[in-house]
Design a protein around this motif. Sequence first.
Motif, PDB file in Angstrom:
ATOM      1  N   THR A  29       0.833  -1.205   0.000  1.00  0.00           N
ATOM      2  CA  THR A  29       0.000   0.000   0.000  1.00  0.00           C
ATOM      3  C   THR A  29       0.865   1.252   0.000  1.00  0.00           C
ATOM      4  N   ASP A  30       1.997   1.225   0.725  1.00  0.00           N
ATOM      5  CA  ASP A  30       2.876   2.403   0.790  1.00  0.00           C
ATOM      6  C   ASP A  30       3.342   2.814  -0.598  1.00  0.00           C
ATOM      7  N   GLU A  31       3.802   1.823  -1.346  1.00  0.00           N
ATOM      8  CA  GLU A  31       4.305   2.122  -2.684  1.00  0.00           C
ATOM      9  C   GLU A  31       3.153   2.556  -3.597  1.00  0.00           C
ATOM     10  N   LEU A  32       1.992   1.926  -3.425  1.00  0.00           N
ATOM     11  CA  LEU A  32       0.830   2.324  -4.232  1.00  0.00           C
ATOM     12  C   LEU A  32       0.435   3.765  -3.913  1.00  0.00           C
ATOM     13  N   ASN A  33       0.580   4.157  -2.640  1.00  0.00           N
ATOM     14  CA  ASN A  33       0.286   5.541  -2.263  1.00  0.00           C
ATOM     15  C   ASN A  33       1.253   6.514  -2.930  1.00  0.00           C
ATOM     16  N   LEU A  34       2.527   6.093  -3.030  1.00  0.00           N
ATOM     17  CA  LEU A  34       3.509   6.927  -3.732  1.00  0.00           C
ATOM     18  C   LEU A  34       3.134   7.080  -5.200  1.00  0.00           C
ATOM     19  N   MET A  35       2.712   5.994  -5.810  1.00  0.00           N
ATOM     20  CA  MET A  35       2.297   6.045  -7.215  1.00  0.00           C
ATOM     21  C   MET A  35       1.119   6.995  -7.376  1.00  0.00           C
ATOM     22  N   ASP A  36       0.210   6.971  -6.403  1.00  0.00           N
ATOM     23  CA  ASP A  36      -0.940   7.872  -6.406  1.00  0.00           C
ATOM     24  C   ASP A  36      -0.474   9.331  -6.378  1.00  0.00           C
ATOM     25  N   LYS A  37       0.503   9.622  -5.500  1.00  0.00           N
ATOM     26  CA  LYS A  37       1.038  11.004  -5.387  1.00  0.00           C
ATOM     27  C   LYS A  37       1.655  11.455  -6.707  1.00  0.00           C
ATOM     28  N   GLU A  38       2.447  10.559  -7.300  1.00  0.00           N
ATOM     29  CA  GLU A  38       3.112  10.901  -8.563  1.00  0.00           C
ATOM     30  C   GLU A  38       2.096  11.174  -9.661  1.00  0.00           C
ATOM     31  N   PHE A  39       1.014  10.381  -9.679  1.00  0.00           N
ATOM     32  CA  PHE A  39      -0.041  10.561 -10.668  1.00  0.00           C
ATOM     33  C   PHE A  39      -0.697  11.931 -10.492  1.00  0.00           C
ATOM     34  N   ARG A  40      -0.994  12.289  -9.244  1.00  0.00           N
ATOM     35  CA  ARG A  40      -1.673  13.572  -8.987  1.00  0.00           C
ATOM     36  C   ARG A  40      -0.752  14.757  -9.303  1.00  0.00           C
ATOM     37  N   ARG A  41       0.557  14.582  -9.010  1.00  0.00           N
ATOM     38  CA  ARG A  41       1.506  15.650  -9.332  1.00  0.00           C
ATOM     39  C   ARG A  41       1.594  15.822 -10.845  1.00  0.00           C
ATOM     40  N   ALA A  42       1.610  14.715 -11.571  1.00  0.00           N
ATOM     41  CA  ALA A  42       1.682  14.778 -13.038  1.00  0.00           C
ATOM     42  C   ALA A  42       0.460  15.508 -13.588  1.00  0.00           C
TER      43      ALA A  42
END
Length: 413
Positions: free
Chosen positions: A296-309
């Motif tokens: 989940t931690d890594e998936l949360n990071l992916m979520d952040k990167e998606f929103r920043r993009a």
Amino acid sequence: MSVVQRNLRVNGSRLWDMHMEMAKIGPGIAGGNNRQTLTDEDRQGRNLFQKWCENAKMAVSIDTMGNMFARRAGRDDSLAPVMAGSHLDTQPTGGRFDGVFGVLAALEAVQTMNDLGIETKRPIEIVNWTNEEGSRFGPPMMGSAVFSGALAENVANATQDHDGVTMAEALDAIGYRGKVATKPRSIHAFFECHIEQGPYLEREDKAIGVVTGVQAMRWYKARVLGEARHAGTTPPSSRKDAMTAAARLVLKIDDIMQKRGDAGRCTVGILQAYPGSPNVCPDRVEFTVDMRNPTTDELNLMDKEFRRAAEDLYVDTGCGVEIEETWFSEPVHFDSNCLDAVRRGAEEHGHAWRDIMSGAGHDAVNVARLAPTAMIFIPCKDGISHNEAEYSSPEAIAAGADVLLAALLDLAE
Ligand SMILES: [Zn+2]
């Protein structure tokens, strides 16, 4: 006190023949199957399964979601059963093994016990879960979700297919709305055999995947908003083209996956442009995003990167992005006792095995809420699944069923 017999083999040719017999129902156009949930083909497949179970001296009961349970009595029939199974429904262009293997491997394990006169202390139940695929009625894994309490039955019953037929109507239409209440009950252990649907076991020449869990998943709907303009008269400097902006974002989403090597998954599976005319720059593009990771931690990071993009996209193109999260599924970690039983089974048969995370969701994820659970993967050719070309060899499916038999005997004694 009886001792668990070791190293027993199932009847591999009987198991293969059952697969080929089942595959005759709802044949696809390219050698696979189209046996979607609660269609007449599904009814025929269920009838055949029921006949086989009754021939194997099991009593079949059906719950209000159409889940089918075939029961083999134990010496102490008051104990919670050990359960195994999967699903008989397929994708519209599905294969002959996805789901079917998990149901028939369990049936073959019981038939082998019958052949050898083996009794178990606990009862054994084989299950065929309703609507695992989710291609006709969403969400997927519906039967096991209601059974485990993850989804309300009235919500499931009200879902409609493309023709406006509700789940409840479809259950009635094929005569598979049973009388048994669909609700959680005590299960001692649950095993699901399944084809891997990915490339690792075949690539590494492993016969058995000991599935330690299922990765976390997140689904989104993204909406890129631009301005509708004339395709011929609007120069580049005056455009806010939602399509080219969406294309950039889709590539950014792919980057989020690529930089994680083998661990990340990002998929844009549906994309629609509006107003949808060849000579209008789209003012709106909507697309789905499916993101997965083992943690989940890594998936949360992916979520952040998606929103920043998405924020960067506004700076670069003037097109805003709305992101709506539509589904989140926690990672699942299967039970260590059940996993050990699977590893022991693989060892005693001399099968090369490895631990593996499942990239796909399975009914076992829902059952794991209720009961100690594990899954057994076998290789499939080129990792292909949800495709009529899907294939696992007779030897591969027999190996998986041998290991299931060993694990069932372990847990049922
Ligand atoms: Zn499946």
